[in-house]
Design a protein around this motif. Structure first.
Motif, PDB file in Angstrom:
ATOM      1  N   LYS A  40       0.795  -1.231   0.000  1.00 39.39           N
ATOM      2  CA  LYS A  40       0.000   0.000   0.000  1.00 39.39           C
ATOM      3  C   LYS A  40       0.829   1.285   0.000  1.00 39.39           C
ATOM      4  O   LYS A  40       0.466   2.275   0.620  1.00 39.39           O
ATOM      5  N   LYS A  41       1.957   1.276  -0.683  1.00 35.76           N
ATOM      6  CA  LYS A  41       2.746   2.488  -0.933  1.00 35.76           C
ATOM      7  C   LYS A  41       3.137   3.229   0.340  1.00 35.76           C
ATOM      8  O   LYS A  41       3.016   4.453   0.416  1.00 35.76           O
ATOM      9  N   THR A  42       3.613   2.512   1.324  1.00 36.35           N
ATOM     10  CA  THR A  42       4.068   3.110   2.582  1.00 36.35           C
ATOM     11  C   THR A  42       5.596   3.109   2.642  1.00 36.35           C
ATOM     12  O   THR A  42       6.258   2.419   1.863  1.00 36.35           O
ATOM     13  N   LYS A  43       6.158   3.873   3.602  1.00 32.18           N
ATOM     14  CA  LYS A  43       7.617   3.845   3.796  1.00 32.18           C
ATOM     15  C   LYS A  43       8.071   2.448   4.177  1.00 32.18           C
ATOM     16  O   LYS A  43       9.110   1.971   3.719  1.00 32.18           O
ATOM     17  N   LYS A  44       7.278   1.792   5.019  1.00 34.22           N
ATOM     18  CA  LYS A  44       7.600   0.417   5.404  1.00 34.22           C
ATOM     19  C   LYS A  44       7.578  -0.489   4.176  1.00 34.22           C
ATOM     20  O   LYS A  44       8.460  -1.347   4.000  1.00 34.22           O
ATOM     21  N   GLY A  45       6.591  -0.291   3.313  1.00 36.46           N
ATOM     22  CA  GLY A  45       6.496  -1.073   2.089  1.00 36.46           C
ATOM     23  C   GLY A  45       7.692  -0.853   1.187  1.00 36.46           C
ATOM     24  O   GLY A  45       8.219  -1.794   0.586  1.00 36.46           O
ATOM     25  N   MET A  46       8.158   0.406   1.098  1.00 38.17           N
ATOM     26  CA  MET A  46       9.340   0.696   0.275  1.00 38.17           C
ATOM     27  C   MET A  46      10.582   0.045   0.868  1.00 38.17           C
ATOM     28  O   MET A  46      11.410  -0.520   0.140  1.00 38.17           O
ATOM     29  N   THR A  47      10.710   0.090   2.195  1.00 38.10           N
ATOM     30  CA  THR A  47      11.858  -0.547   2.851  1.00 38.10           C
ATOM     31  C   THR A  47      11.874  -2.040   2.563  1.00 38.10           C
ATOM     32  O   THR A  47      12.906  -2.604   2.166  1.00 38.10           O
ATOM     33  N   PHE A  48      10.731  -2.699   2.741  1.00 38.14           N
ATOM     34  CA  PHE A  48      10.644  -4.137   2.452  1.00 38.14           C
ATOM     35  C   PHE A  48      10.888  -4.409   0.968  1.00 38.14           C
ATOM     36  O   PHE A  48      11.515  -5.404   0.598  1.00 38.14           O
ATOM     37  N   GLY A  49      10.380  -3.521   0.120  1.00 36.12           N
ATOM     38  CA  GLY A  49      10.573  -3.681  -1.317  1.00 36.12           C
ATOM     39  C   GLY A  49      12.043  -3.618  -1.700  1.00 36.12           C
ATOM     40  O   GLY A  49      12.535  -4.440  -2.469  1.00 36.12           O
ATOM     41  N   LEU A  50      12.760  -2.636  -1.154  1.00 29.91           N
ATOM     42  CA  LEU A  50      14.185  -2.483  -1.459  1.00 29.91           C
ATOM     43  C   LEU A  50      15.002  -3.665  -0.938  1.00 29.91           C
ATOM     44  O   LEU A  50      15.928  -4.140  -1.610  1.00 29.91           O
ATOM     45  N   ILE A  51      14.649  -4.148   0.243  1.00 28.87           N
ATOM     46  CA  ILE A  51      15.339  -5.323   0.796  1.00 28.87           C
ATOM     47  C   ILE A  51      15.069  -6.546  -0.076  1.00 28.87           C
ATOM     48  O   ILE A  51      15.982  -7.316  -0.408  1.00 28.87           O
ATOM     49  N   THR A  52      13.796  -6.714  -0.474  1.00 31.89           N
ATOM     50  CA  THR A  52      13.447  -7.832  -1.359  1.00 31.89           C
ATOM     51  C   THR A  52      14.190  -7.722  -2.680  1.00 31.89           C
ATOM     52  O   THR A  52      14.756  -8.706  -3.182  1.00 31.89           O
ATOM     53  N   GLY A  53      14.203  -6.513  -3.264  1.00 27.96           N
ATOM     54  CA  GLY A  53      14.911  -6.291  -4.518  1.00 27.96           C
ATOM     55  C   GLY A  53      16.392  -6.622  -4.414  1.00 27.96           C
ATOM     56  O   GLY A  53      16.970  -7.221  -5.322  1.00 27.96           O
ATOM     57  N   THR A  54      16.994  -6.248  -3.283  1.00 37.70           N
ATOM     58  CA  THR A  54      18.415  -6.533  -3.068  1.00 37.70           C
ATOM     59  C   THR A  54      18.684  -8.031  -3.085  1.00 37.70           C
ATOM     60  O   THR A  54      19.605  -8.508  -3.772  1.00 37.70           O
ATOM     61  N   PHE A  55      17.881  -8.793  -2.360  1.00 36.64           N
ATOM     62  CA  PHE A  55      18.143 -10.226  -2.263  1.00 36.64           C
ATOM     63  C   PHE A  55      17.749 -10.984  -3.531  1.00 36.64           C
ATOM     64  O   PHE A  55      18.413 -11.956  -3.909  1.00 36.64           O
ATOM     65  N   VAL A  56      16.704 -10.525  -4.215  1.00 33.99           N
ATOM     66  CA  VAL A  56      16.346 -11.144  -5.504  1.00 33.99           C
ATOM     67  C   VAL A  56      17.470 -10.904  -6.515  1.00 33.99           C
ATOM     68  O   VAL A  56      17.915 -11.827  -7.215  1.00 33.99           O
ATOM     69  N   MET A  57      17.938  -9.650  -6.577  1.00 31.81           N
ATOM     70  CA  MET A  57      19.032  -9.320  -7.497  1.00 31.81           C
ATOM     71  C   MET A  57      20.279 -10.146  -7.174  1.00 31.81           C
ATOM     72  O   MET A  57      20.892 -10.747  -8.075  1.00 31.81           O
ATOM     73  N   ALA A  58      20.661 -10.196  -5.901  1.00 29.18           N
ATOM     74  CA  ALA A  58      21.875 -10.914  -5.511  1.00 29.18           C
ATOM     75  C   ALA A  58      21.780 -12.405  -5.853  1.00 29.18           C
ATOM     76  O   ALA A  58      22.721 -12.993  -6.390  1.00 29.18           O
ATOM     77  N   ALA A  59      20.631 -13.001  -5.554  1.00 28.99           N
ATOM     78  CA  ALA A  59      20.464 -14.440  -5.799  1.00 28.99           C
ATOM     79  C   ALA A  59      20.463 -14.761  -7.287  1.00 28.99           C
ATOM     80  O   ALA A  59      21.204 -15.647  -7.751  1.00 28.99           O
ATOM     81  N   PHE A  60      19.646 -14.039  -8.058  1.00 33.97           N
ATOM     82  CA  PHE A  60      19.526 -14.357  -9.474  1.00 33.97           C
ATOM     83  C   PHE A  60      20.771 -13.965 -10.274  1.00 33.97           C
ATOM     84  O   PHE A  60      21.117 -14.634 -11.253  1.00 33.97           O
ATOM     85  N   MET A  61      21.458 -12.887  -9.858  1.00 36.23           N
ATOM     86  CA  MET A  61      22.690 -12.530 -10.549  1.00 36.23           C
ATOM     87  C   MET A  61      23.783 -13.554 -10.287  1.00 36.23           C
ATOM     88  O   MET A  61      24.648 -13.776 -11.136  1.00 36.23           O
TER      89      MET A  61
END
Length: 197
Positions: free
Chosen positions: A104-125
């Motif tokens: 729902k477009k919250t700061k908490k959501g962005m924080t979780f999104g960035l953390i998720t993006g970091t680990f998805v990128m690291a794993a798949f790369m």
């Protein structure tokens, strides 16, 4: 072509150009191999995704890599590194975008999104480097092929830590910007308004 579509293309081109400039301002991180350089060029792509939708973020990633390949070139003569950068950017911004939307477009959501993006990128790369990117460098750069054990060591001691560090640094910088831009970003209805333009 409608004015709204022209405006969207101009903004995306501008964000792509900013991403290209940020890509040039790369730097090595202490403790990691010097050929792995960190930059903040995924930030404009993420902003584009948040405003216009995920395809816009991918387009900005594509623009910056095309500009860099044309202006700087590649040591292998083919855009292996640029394709790797494109893949890493997409693997970072898409999970970030979708988690942010889901929460729902919250700061908490962005924080979780960035953390998720970091680990998805690291794993798949790590997987892409093992099966595609490092073998491609071997072929096109004429380097000596690494053994499976050497490739795994390269990934676990360099590629994986690099992508995690890169994701963390982008997360910190983006969150500093996001606390100031969140209201403006959330008010933008450009994507919804213009997606059919």
């Amino acid at each position: 072509m409608s004015n709204t579509r022209v405006k969207k293309l101009v903004i995306l081109s501008m964000l792509g150009s900013i991403a290209y400039v940020l890509m040039l301002l790369n730097f090595p991180f202490p403790g990691l191999p010097p050929f792995l350089k960190i930059d903040f060029s995924d930030i404009p792509a993420l902003i584009a995704a948040l405003i216009f939708g995920p395809l816009a973020g991918i387009l900005v990633e594509l623009i910056k890599n095309m500009l860099d390949f044309v202006m700087t070139g590649s040591p292998t003569g083919v855009p292996v590194g640029h394709l790797a950068n494109l893949a890493a950017g997409i693997l970072f911004i898409l999970p970030t975008y979708y988690v942010y939307e889901l929460l729902k477009k919250t700061k908490k959501g962005m924080t979780f999104g960035l953390i998720t993006g970091t680990f998805v990128m690291a794993a798949f790369m790590s997987i892409l480097n093992y099966y595609v990117i490092l073998p491609a460098y071997t072929i096109f750069a004429g380097a000596t092929a690494m053994s499976g054990a050497e490739t795994r060591q390269m990934i676990t001691t360099a590629i994986l830590p690099f992508n995690i560090v890169k994701g963390i640094l982008i997360t910190v910088v983006f969150m500093l910007l996001f606390v100031r831009l969140q209201t403006w970003i959330n008010k933008q209805s450009i994507y919804k308004k213009y997606k059919n333009a």
